[in-house]
Scaffold this motif. Structure first.
Motif, mmCIF file in Angstrom:
data_model
loop_
_atom_site.group_PDB
_atom_site.id
_atom_site.type_symbol
_atom_site.label_atom_id
_atom_site.label_comp_id
_atom_site.label_asym_id
_atom_site.label_seq_id
_atom_site.Cartn_x
_atom_site.Cartn_y
_atom_site.Cartn_z
ATOM 1 N N PRO A 18 0.847 -1.196 0.000
ATOM 2 C CA PRO A 18 0.000 0.000 0.000
ATOM 3 C C PRO A 18 0.881 1.243 0.000
ATOM 4 N N ARG A 28 -3.102 -0.700 -9.366
ATOM 5 C CA ARG A 28 -3.345 -2.064 -8.881
ATOM 6 C C ARG A 28 -3.782 -2.979 -10.025
ATOM 7 N N TYR A 40 -3.236 -4.039 -1.768
ATOM 8 C CA TYR A 40 -3.843 -3.190 -0.752
ATOM 9 C C TYR A 40 -4.084 -1.800 -1.324
ATOM 10 N N SER A 41 -5.102 -1.144 -0.785
ATOM 11 C CA SER A 41 -5.357 0.244 -1.143
ATOM 12 C C SER A 41 -4.228 1.131 -0.636
ATOM 13 N N GLY A 70 -7.123 -5.833 -0.057
ATOM 14 C CA GLY A 70 -7.352 -5.325 1.289
ATOM 15 C C GLY A 70 -7.374 -3.814 1.299
ATOM 16 N N GLN A 72 -6.342 -0.609 3.623
ATOM 17 C CA GLN A 72 -5.470 -0.301 4.755
ATOM 18 C C GLN A 72 -5.892 1.004 5.425
ATOM 19 N N ASP A 97 -6.396 -4.062 6.625
ATOM 20 C CA ASP A 97 -5.010 -3.994 7.073
ATOM 21 C C ASP A 97 -4.811 -2.727 7.893
ATOM 22 N N ASN A 99 -2.080 0.031 9.294
ATOM 23 C CA ASN A 99 -0.739 0.562 9.063
ATOM 24 C C ASN A 99 -0.123 1.013 10.386
#
Length: 331
Positions: A18, A28, A40-41, A70, A72, A97, A99
């Motif tokens: 991410p 992505r 992940y974003s 996912g 984040q 997720d 961070n």
């Protein structure tokens, strides 16, 4: 096979990190097309989600073609993290997720990201707030510690697992290192070989080639690798790693034509996501990365920076393609 909750991944998955202003849906999509297994974003502020901030909400956009994917989030307040987890769950990603690794000052100063590495009790409270607020698998990305004098990743890994985290990605640097110096994967190896650890451990930091991915896979015994900066402007790295793992041979580097095609795809998907003008303006940060090390690209970069429509971009691409087809790279 690696499992994160009910998510099934290949035996040794490759993850796209991410990255702020990089890991958006158009990028992505390109990485997925070139072999990324889990993405992940960009990281999203929990406070921004609660305030319904437009920029934060836009980052929640996910699409079926990129699954598993996912979202984040980051933040330093339990209630905000809990509420944001519920907001995230509503858009139905495959996982959430957290961070705990971003070293940027504006994030750390808010007691979020890598700032939480100074207070492990708070980290666990924030994690439990998210785990208890969603039915989705929760994963974490973090660093070794705040600095070399306070490396606490072994304790962090055990306590995160106990809090309900289903996988852990470790960026093998401290916050003090930022993105400088060499990532020390020996700590990743130590966490993976801790008999108390049962969740998948993914390694992150300095993976910029298929050979290095192979070396680190075998030397440090992690369950998968997350690639960040090595994929910027070079989404081909995922398939290159997979091909090398399978055959021991390196794929040829993408040709100029293939690089131009990737830029065109990236730009078109950026247009579809944010509109033509804004989409192409936001593409400007990517051009130099796609053509890093390519001679005489400076003039074409200037032209790319001046385009506002795909039609204008196509004209620059055609000119660049014609130039490099006749360019003598040997001499």
């Amino acid at each position: 096979m690696i499992k994160i909750g009910n998510i099934e991944l290949p035996e040794f998955p490759l993850l796209l990190a991410p990255m702020e202003d990089v890991s958006d849906p158009p990028f992505r999509k390109l990485c997925k097309m070139h072999g990324a297994d889990l993405m992940y974003s960009e990281f999203i502020s929990s406070e921004g989600l609660i305030r319904d901030a437009m920029k934060s909400m836009k980052k929640l956009d996910i699409f079926d073609y990129e699954r598993p994917v996912g979202i984040q989030i980051f933040g330093g307040d339990e209630e905000a993290m809990s509420l944001s987890a519920k907001i995230v769950e509503a858009v139905n990603p495959d996982l959430v997720d957290i961070n705990f690794g971003c070293p940027v000052k504006k994030v750390v100063c808010k007691g979020a990201g890598a700032g939480v590495l100074k207070d492990i009790d708070l980290m666990i409270k924030l994690t439990k707030a998210v785990v208890n607020s969603t039915h989705l698998p929760v994963t974490v990305k973090t660093r070794l510690g705040w600095d070399t004098e306070s490396i606490n990743i072994m304790e962090v890994a055990e306590r995160l697992q106990e809090a309900g985290v289903k996988a852990l990605t470790i960026h093998a640097r401290t916050r003090a290192q930022m993105y400088k110096g060499e990532a020390d994967w020996n700590y990743i190896h130590a966490v993976k070989n801790n008999p108390n650890i049962e969740i998948p451990i993914f390694g992150n930091g300095d993976i910029d080639s298929a050979q290095k991915a192979w070396e680190y896979k075998n030397k440090f015994d992690c369950d998968g690798i997350m690639i960040g900066r090595g994929a910027i402007g070079y989404p081909w790295i995922f398939n290159e790693v997979k091909h090398f793992f399978k055959t021991g041979e390196l794929l040829p580097e993408p040709t100029i034509t293939e690089r131009l095609e990737a830029v065109r795809q990236h730009a078109e998907w950026s247009k579809d996501w944010k509109g033509e003008r804004l989409g192409l303006i936001e593409m400007r940060q990517h051009y130099s990365n796609y053509f890093r090390g390519i001679p005489h690209f400076k003039d074409f970069r200037r032209q790319f920076l001046e385009v506002f429509t795909l039609e204008e971009m196509d004209a620059v691409i055609a000119e660049a393609d014609a130039f490099y087809r006749n360019f003598d790279f040997v001499n």
